[in-house]
Structure formats: C-alpha cells, structure tokens
Design a protein around this motif. Structure first.
Motif, mmCIF file in Angstrom:
data_model
loop_
_atom_site.group_PDB
_atom_site.id
_atom_site.type_symbol
_atom_site.label_atom_id
_atom_site.label_comp_id
_atom_site.label_asym_id
_atom_site.label_seq_id
_atom_site.Cartn_x
_atom_site.Cartn_y
_atom_site.Cartn_z
ATOM 1 N N TYR A 8 1.022 -1.121 -0.126
ATOM 2 C CA TYR A 8 0.203 -0.117 -0.583
ATOM 3 C C TYR A 8 0.672 1.265 0.140
ATOM 4 O O TYR A 8 0.428 2.129 -0.791
ATOM 5 C CB TYR A 8 -0.860 0.473 0.909
ATOM 6 C CG TYR A 8 -1.630 0.955 1.715
ATOM 7 C CD1 TYR A 8 -2.930 1.225 0.498
ATOM 8 C CD2 TYR A 8 -1.564 2.819 1.489
ATOM 9 C CE1 TYR A 8 -4.382 2.408 1.661
ATOM 10 C CE2 TYR A 8 -2.335 3.236 2.002
ATOM 11 C CZ TYR A 8 -3.930 3.462 1.611
ATOM 12 O OH TYR A 8 -3.874 4.427 1.250
ATOM 13 N N ASN A 9 1.734 1.123 0.878
ATOM 14 C CA ASN A 9 2.814 2.327 0.803
ATOM 15 C C ASN A 9 3.098 3.088 -0.175
ATOM 16 O O ASN A 9 4.207 3.702 -0.563
ATOM 17 C CB ASN A 9 3.693 2.780 2.225
ATOM 18 C CG ASN A 9 3.114 2.514 3.679
ATOM 19 O OD1 ASN A 9 2.000 3.376 3.509
ATOM 20 N ND2 ASN A 9 3.384 2.291 4.545
ATOM 21 N N PHE A 10 4.295 1.529 -0.980
ATOM 22 C CA PHE A 10 4.963 1.570 -1.857
ATOM 23 C C PHE A 10 3.799 2.358 -3.380
ATOM 24 O O PHE A 10 5.156 3.033 -3.726
ATOM 25 C CB PHE A 10 5.440 -0.020 -2.520
ATOM 26 C CG PHE A 10 5.808 0.351 -3.807
ATOM 27 C CD1 PHE A 10 7.371 0.779 -3.750
ATOM 28 C CD2 PHE A 10 5.292 -0.323 -5.191
ATOM 29 C CE1 PHE A 10 8.525 0.132 -5.512
ATOM 30 C CE2 PHE A 10 5.621 -0.780 -6.110
ATOM 31 C CZ PHE A 10 6.964 -0.054 -6.609
ATOM 32 N N GLU A 44 -5.013 -6.665 -1.309
ATOM 33 C CA GLU A 44 -5.170 -6.323 -0.353
ATOM 34 C C GLU A 44 -5.335 -4.840 -0.319
ATOM 35 O O GLU A 44 -6.212 -4.491 -0.096
ATOM 36 C CB GLU A 44 -5.291 -7.325 0.781
ATOM 37 C CG GLU A 44 -5.737 -8.464 0.808
ATOM 38 C CD GLU A 44 -4.733 -9.398 1.766
ATOM 39 O OE1 GLU A 44 -3.836 -8.890 2.830
ATOM 40 O OE2 GLU A 44 -5.377 -10.253 2.697
ATOM 41 N N ALA A 45 -3.925 -4.607 -0.943
ATOM 42 C CA ALA A 45 -3.693 -3.621 -1.452
ATOM 43 C C ALA A 45 -4.151 -2.422 -2.086
ATOM 44 O O ALA A 45 -4.591 -1.426 -1.930
ATOM 45 C CB ALA A 45 -2.187 -2.937 -1.433
ATOM 46 N N LEU A 46 -4.253 -3.183 -3.322
ATOM 47 C CA LEU A 46 -5.418 -2.319 -4.427
ATOM 48 C C LEU A 46 -6.598 -1.964 -4.061
ATOM 49 O O LEU A 46 -6.951 -0.798 -3.946
ATOM 50 C CB LEU A 46 -4.800 -3.597 -5.597
ATOM 51 C CG LEU A 46 -3.520 -3.014 -6.394
ATOM 52 C CD1 LEU A 46 -3.842 -4.714 -7.688
ATOM 53 C CD2 LEU A 46 -2.843 -1.854 -6.837
ATOM 54 N N PHE A 47 -6.948 -3.426 -3.849
ATOM 55 C CA PHE A 47 -8.528 -2.316 -2.649
ATOM 56 C C PHE A 47 -8.397 -2.245 -1.731
ATOM 57 O O PHE A 47 -9.935 -0.858 -1.773
ATOM 58 C CB PHE A 47 -9.329 -4.332 -2.597
ATOM 59 C CG PHE A 47 -9.625 -5.020 -3.169
ATOM 60 C CD1 PHE A 47 -11.340 -4.220 -4.023
ATOM 61 C CD2 PHE A 47 -9.318 -6.076 -3.866
ATOM 62 C CE1 PHE A 47 -11.710 -4.972 -5.348
ATOM 63 C CE2 PHE A 47 -9.687 -6.582 -5.285
ATOM 64 C CZ PHE A 47 -10.904 -6.527 -5.963
ATOM 65 N N SER A 50 -8.471 1.254 -3.053
ATOM 66 C CA SER A 50 -10.041 1.920 -3.722
ATOM 67 C C SER A 50 -10.699 1.960 -3.048
ATOM 68 O O SER A 50 -11.514 2.798 -3.025
ATOM 69 C CB SER A 50 -10.347 0.553 -4.548
ATOM 70 O OG SER A 50 -11.543 0.526 -4.698
ATOM 71 N N SER A 51 -10.756 1.343 -1.681
ATOM 72 C CA SER A 51 -11.222 1.698 -1.119
ATOM 73 C C SER A 51 -11.348 3.670 -0.266
ATOM 74 O O SER A 51 -12.135 4.056 -0.052
ATOM 75 C CB SER A 51 -11.219 1.071 0.695
ATOM 76 O OG SER A 51 -12.393 1.460 1.954
ATOM 77 N N ASP A 52 -10.504 3.636 0.171
ATOM 78 C CA ASP A 52 -10.090 5.271 -0.141
ATOM 79 C C ASP A 52 -9.913 5.728 -0.798
ATOM 80 O O ASP A 52 -9.448 7.053 -0.966
ATOM 81 C CB ASP A 52 -7.886 5.075 0.525
ATOM 82 C CG ASP A 52 -8.323 3.917 2.414
ATOM 83 O OD1 ASP A 52 -9.145 4.114 2.523
ATOM 84 O OD2 ASP A 52 -6.554 3.791 2.087
ATOM 85 N N ASP A 53 -10.837 6.031 -1.850
ATOM 86 C CA ASP A 53 -10.603 6.476 -2.858
ATOM 87 C C ASP A 53 -10.030 7.243 -4.006
ATOM 88 O O ASP A 53 -9.565 8.185 -4.518
ATOM 89 C CB ASP A 53 -11.667 7.950 -2.941
ATOM 90 C CG ASP A 53 -13.371 6.968 -2.452
ATOM 91 O OD1 ASP A 53 -13.296 6.238 -3.081
ATOM 92 O OD2 ASP A 53 -14.108 7.555 -2.025
ATOM 93 N N LYS A 152 -6.431 11.711 -1.583
ATOM 94 C CA LYS A 152 -6.964 11.909 -2.480
ATOM 95 C C LYS A 152 -6.317 12.591 -3.679
ATOM 96 O O LYS A 152 -6.611 12.008 -4.952
ATOM 97 C CB LYS A 152 -8.412 12.151 -2.434
ATOM 98 C CG LYS A 152 -9.275 11.311 -1.186
ATOM 99 C CD LYS A 152 -10.328 12.058 -1.158
ATOM 100 C CE LYS A 152 -11.496 11.219 -0.048
ATOM 101 N NZ LYS A 152 -11.776 9.500 -0.517
ATOM 102 N N PHE A 153 -5.927 13.591 -3.303
ATOM 103 C CA PHE A 153 -4.596 14.481 -4.361
ATOM 104 C C PHE A 153 -3.879 13.324 -4.432
ATOM 105 O O PHE A 153 -2.552 14.393 -4.760
ATOM 106 C CB PHE A 153 -4.263 15.365 -3.585
ATOM 107 C CG PHE A 153 -5.871 15.718 -4.014
ATOM 108 C CD1 PHE A 153 -7.143 16.278 -4.347
ATOM 109 C CD2 PHE A 153 -6.981 16.873 -1.964
ATOM 110 C CE1 PHE A 153 -8.356 16.686 -4.635
ATOM 111 C CE2 PHE A 153 -8.030 16.891 -2.171
ATOM 112 C CZ PHE A 153 -8.685 17.065 -3.210
#
Length: 211
Positions: A8-10, A44-47, A50-53, A152-153
């Motif tokens: 996720y962080n990467f 899991e990281a991709l979803f 996605s959950s975090d928009d 988001k930005f």
C-alpha cells in the motif's frame, strides 16, 4: 508492518512521485511479478487503495488512479480546510522552535522546487510542511480523517497546466505557507484557523487538483 501495508505504501509513493499515471492500468498480477511477492497482499493493497478512493476498480480490467470532477475536488477542499484549520488551532500551543525551523526549511525547499519546476517534489515537501503540525494533533480520529482525505490528491498531475500558470499559483501558495508559519509563531489561534480554512484551502484552487 505487514506485507499488505508495505505494498500500500509503495503504491501510494509511486503515485505521489508520478511514476503511475491516471491512464495506466494497474493489475495485481503485474505488480506481484514486479515486486516478486504473492498476489494476495497486492490484491489487498489495491482494494484498500480503492476503498480510500485513490484507485478505482474496473472488473476484469484492473485498477486505475481515481479521477475527480471539479465539484468533487471543491467539496473535498472545503472539508480538508475545515479539518486542517481546526488541527492548526489545536496544535498552536504544542509547536516549538524546532518545529518552526523545520517548517521554514520546507518553505525554502518549496521555493527551490518551484524555481526548478520540480512540481512533484513541491507536492511532497508541501505535505511534509503541513505534517509538522498535523501529526501533533491529539485527536486521533480527526488526524486519521484528514490523512485519508489528503491521500485523494497524491497523484496530482500538473503536466496539463501551462508552466507559467503553475509557477505563479504555487508561489502564491507558498507565500501562504509563510503566513501560516508566522501565525503559528505569533500564536494567533483563531486567525490561523480561519486563514487555513478560508484562504489556504479556498475552492478556486481546486482547478489545480481537478484531474
């Protein structure tokens, strides 16, 4: 930190650095092969992204960086400004001389990035400037919410905007950072809160992040 969080962080960092573009298709198989890990933590990281928009999922195609309308961005600016201003007012009495020095260093670094047209670097430093006081917030719910919204930005792409326009806008914004620092030093709590909410995060700036 578990493997999913590391991925996720990467990915967040790669988007922030501009190494992933808004039109790129992102698949778990490709990433798993590139990172030489199993597909489960990648999925899991991709979803989670996605959950975090930050990403949007396209069934049977993969993921892409999420795009926002002008109205979306303006609404997010209003919420972030409200939270950022409140957090600043809550941390005025917590910051010390070391924090002021770090913030001044980041302001100078942002001017250098602007002058050298390193706009992705500017964004990175700008986040660090605000993080100096945001991460001192003792209201953890508020802290987590603003971190989530600002993510988001992370993939903002200035390449579509005329260079002179970007430079002009970012110089104005960095002068606002100077004023924010002055208010912290002078402990102008309410003035600082209002300045961040209504000036620094004003809606007309949303055009820079409308992508």
């Amino acid at each position: 930190m578990n493997m999913k969080d590391s991925v996720y962080n990467f990915l967040s960092e790669q988007i922030s650095l501009g190494n992933m573009k808004r039109d790129d298709k992102i698949t778990e198989q490709f990433l798993a092969e590139q990172l030489n890990i199993s597909r489960t933590p990648v999925r899991e990281a991709l979803f989670q992204l996605s959950s975090d928009d930050i990403l949007e999922h396209e069934p049977r195609k993969g993921f892409r960086i999420k795009q926002y309308s002008k109205e979306d961005v303006e609404n997010y600016y209003e919420i972030i400004g409200l939270l950022d201003g409140k957090i600043a007012s809550l941390t005025v009495d917590i910051l010390d001389e070391d924090d002021y020095s770090i913030m001044k260093f980041y302001i100078d670094a942002m001017y250098s990035a602007i002058n050298n047209e390193l706009y992705t670097k500017y964004n990175e430093i700008q986040n660090k400037f605000h993080d100096v006081y945001i991460y001192k917030c003792e209201n953890k719910k508020m802290l987590l919410e603003i971190i989530k919204l600002k993510k988001k930005f992370i993939g903002t792409d200035y390449s579509r905007i005329e260079t002179s326009k970007i430079k002009e806008e970012l110089i104005v914004t960095n002068k606002e950072h100077e004023e924010i620092l002055r208010m912290f030093i002078e402990k102008e709590k309410e003035e600082l809160r209002n300045y961040i909410e209504f000036i620094h995060w004003r809606k007309d700036k949303a055009a820079l992040d409308n992508w």
